[in-house]
Scaffold this active site. Structure first.
Site, PDB file in Angstrom:
ATOM      1  N   LYS A 284       0.861  -1.192   0.000  1.00  0.00           N
ATOM      2  CA  LYS A 284       0.000   0.000   0.000  1.00  0.00           C
ATOM      3  C   LYS A 284       0.891   1.234   0.000  1.00  0.00           C
ATOM      4  CE  LYS A 284      -3.162   2.603   2.987  1.00  0.00           C
ATOM      5  NZ  LYS A 284      -3.840   2.658   4.301  1.00  0.00           N
ATOM      6  N   LYS A 296     -10.435  12.809   7.645  1.00  0.00           N
ATOM      7  CA  LYS A 296      -9.989  12.439   8.986  1.00  0.00           C
ATOM      8  C   LYS A 296     -10.182  13.632   9.935  1.00  0.00           C
ATOM      9  CE  LYS A 296      -6.380   9.224   7.468  1.00  0.00           C
ATOM     10  NZ  LYS A 296      -6.891   7.999   8.101  1.00  0.00           N
ATOM     11  N   ASP A 307       1.572   6.617   5.309  1.00  0.00           N
ATOM     12  CA  ASP A 307       0.613   5.629   4.829  1.00  0.00           C
ATOM     13  C   ASP A 307       1.111   4.881   3.590  1.00  0.00           C
ATOM     14  OD1 ASP A 307      -1.737   4.391   5.534  1.00  0.00           O
ATOM     15  OD2 ASP A 307      -3.007   5.656   4.287  1.00  0.00           O
ATOM     16  N   ASP A 366     -12.116   6.819   3.431  1.00  0.00           N
ATOM     17  CA  ASP A 366     -10.918   6.646   4.263  1.00  0.00           C
ATOM     18  C   ASP A 366     -10.534   5.180   4.396  1.00  0.00           C
ATOM     19  OD1 ASP A 366      -8.770   7.570   5.747  1.00  0.00           O
ATOM     20  OD2 ASP A 366      -9.859   7.509   7.650  1.00  0.00           O
ATOM     21  N   GLU A 368      -9.385   3.464   1.988  1.00  0.00           N
ATOM     22  CA  GLU A 368      -8.865   3.511   0.621  1.00  0.00           C
ATOM     23  C   GLU A 368      -7.757   2.510   0.360  1.00  0.00           C
ATOM     24  OE1 GLU A 368      -5.577   4.877   2.625  1.00  0.00           O
ATOM     25  OE2 GLU A 368      -7.660   5.408   3.026  1.00  0.00           O
ATOM     26  N   ARG A 370      -7.402  -0.618   1.034  1.00  0.00           N
ATOM     27  CA  ARG A 370      -7.862  -1.909   0.524  1.00  0.00           C
ATOM     28  C   ARG A 370      -8.255  -1.815  -0.960  1.00  0.00           C
ATOM     29  NH1 ARG A 370     -12.348  -2.119   5.081  1.00  0.00           N
ATOM     30  NH2 ARG A 370     -10.609  -0.993   6.047  1.00  0.00           N
TER      31      ARG A 370
END
Length: 522
Positions: A284, A296, A307, A366, A368, A370
């Site tokens: 990811k 968020k 992230d 949020d 996202e 996956r």
């Protein structure tokens, strides 16, 4: 990168800024560990008593500095706590040695050379000390904001001056000398070379994770991968937004469409002519995650440059495998996007057509990670690898379940889940096997699509794993590592772990690749 040397010199005779010794917590006070005999002799056999006078107990992570006794070439002795004295004949485990060495390296930040006289009984303990010392020596070069690449600075001289000042004041320990290492022994030499290559790639991941998002968007990340591939003889393919649209990568495009920085999917591959196993790693790579339209709340955005830690781990692992010459075929898939709110962003309630044809109702933008992983997992499966492992800072639920230092493991194969857990433990990373309960699958049913990207709130980390499982091709062994907790350390440094990006999962993935090279995937 901190240099690593193996030394046959006595700890007393080695010239260094400091000599590092281990001290354990005994029943009647601190106990000087093996490896420090020459140093203890210089103190007349009373080093433990001196340390106790100074308040040392031998507790794990404890650091005590004292002036060296006459007869020592180093001016300072640094005693690092090892925790309880091990049971008779057991010796210190590898992770204890890693953490102690890392703690000592951090304490010697800015020094030119440290002589590490910690307990080294064999090649494995030497490797652990080497890894820990090199990992602990890491510092992120803030002089340029992007890991110290002066070529991107508008003022190279100012960047150089800032970098020089940073090295003088806060730079890493320049050299680790491993007392008790055997430079002429092939096994010790190989262990040292592995440690250096492995840690250099972990630090590559750390640098990427620590780089501010305005200096590392999806295209920038892809360029880093291409540059490294050229250096190490790897093959790369980069799909830009046009290629992604043509190929039908609706998940990656859907996440990235709200940003001015378009998404990328990078394939980086290492092959070995004698390989018998093929692994696909999927990372990811959300270079910044605002949450999109499902924004968020305040206090949850500040560290979202991290992230992309999964993609950084995959990237570093493929390069490490190439540098180590592992007899395995390893393909890394970096699913890169920036998740931003705008007039063009995906909205809650939209339906995306994923790569491979499945449709997904986006209930929360949020969730996202996956979505980008699903596209990449489907694509990776088309090459029919022996196993796919995805790595992601995927869910806050996993942090709630396992804390900040342990990642979760989910798979479609119980034996593979056990194997991944054992491999992580062997590599020195904390993990825990997690289930994929079948009753949670119903929660991601959608009335307007094949499935939704959200399900039951309770067990959210497991729901994410169940979602990803839907995109794994039949017959392929798959594992999912949710590294949301350990990927980014917001607290103070500890052991060999720095503040900020940690490079979590790289050691586990490299060890998995090594096992695959030996024909063992669990």
């Amino acid at each position: 990168m901190t240099a690593l040397t193996l030394s046959t010199s006595s700890a007393a005779a080695l010239r260094a800024d400091a000599v590092v010794v281990g001290v354990a917590k005994g029943a009647k006070g601190p106990v000087v560990a093996a490896g420090a005999e020459a140093v203890d002799k210089a103190f007349g056999g009373k080093l433990a008593a001196v340390l106790e006078t100074l308040g040392a107990t031998g507790a794990e992570g404890e650091v005590t500095k004292l002036p060296a006794a006459s007869g020592l070439k180093a001016p300072v002795v640094l005693a690092v706590g090892l925790g309880d004295v091990p049971a008779k004949d057991d010796g210190y485990d590898a992770e204890t040695l890693r953490r102690a060495a890392g703690t000592a390296s951090r304490a010697l930040s800015g020094s030119k050379k440290g002589a590490f006289a910690l307990p080294i009984e064999d090649v494995a303990s030497a490797a652990a000390v080497a890894e820990g010392a090199l990992l602990g020596a890491y510092t992120y070069d803030k002089s340029n904001g992007n890991g110290g690449s002066a070529k991107d600075s508008k003022n190279t001289k100012n960047a150089k001056d800032a970098k020089d000042a940073d090295k003088k004041n806060n730079g890493p320990l320049a050299e680790v000398a491993l007392v008790g290492g055997k430079p002429r022994d092939k096994a010790y030499k190989a262990a040292a070379e592995r440690a250096s290559a492995l840690v250099e790639e972990i630090n590559r991941a750390r640098d990427l994770i620590n780089t501010p998002s305005n200096l590392l968007n999806p295209a920038d990340f892809a360029a880093e991968a291409v540059a490294a591939a050229k250096e190490h003889g790897l093959k790369t393919e980069v799909l830009d937004e046009k290629a992604l649209k043509k190929g039908g990568y609706g998940g990656i495009l859907g996440v990235g469409q709200g940003s001015e920085a378009p998404p990328r999917l990078v394939r980086i591959a290492y092959t070995h002519p004698k390989a018998e196993k093929t692994l696909a790693l999927v990372g990811k790579g959300i270079t910044y995650d605002s949450g999109g339209i499902s924004l968020k709340p305040a206090g949850h955005n500040e560290t979202m440059k991290c992230d992309m830690s999964g993609a950084a781990a995959v990237f570093a692992t493929v390069v490490a495998a190439a540098r180590l010459g592992l007899r395995v075929n390893l393909t890394g898939w970096l699913a890169l996007a920036e998740n931003m709110p705008s007039g063009s962003a995906t909205r809650p309630g939209d339906v995306l057509s994923m790569y491979g044809g499945k449709t997904v109702e986006v209930l929360n933008t949020d969730a996202e990670g996956r979505l980008v992983l699903a596209d990449a997992i489907t694509r990776a499966g088309e090459e029919k690898p022996d196993a796919i492992v995805d790595v992601a800072t995927l869910t806050g639920a996993m942090v709630l379940a396992l804390g900040n230092r342990t990642f979760g493991i989910m798979t479609n194969d119980e034996a593979f889940r056990t194997s991944l857990h054992e491999i992580a433990e062997e590599a020195g990373e904390q993990s825990w096997p997690m289930p994929l309960p079948t009753h949670l699958r119903k929660g991601i049913d959608s009335p307007v699509a094949d499935l939704a990207n959200m399900g039951e709130r309770m067990g959210g980390g497991l729901v994410a794993g169940i979602f990803l499982k839907e995109f794994v091709a039949d017959g392929i062994t798959w594992g999912h590592l949710d590294i949301a907790g350990p990927a980014f350390n917001e607290a103070g440094p500890f052991g060999y772990t720095p503040k900020g990006g940690t490079g979590a999962a790289v050691r586990t993935l490299v060890r998995l690749a090594e096992r695959a090279a030996d024909g063992d995937l669990g």
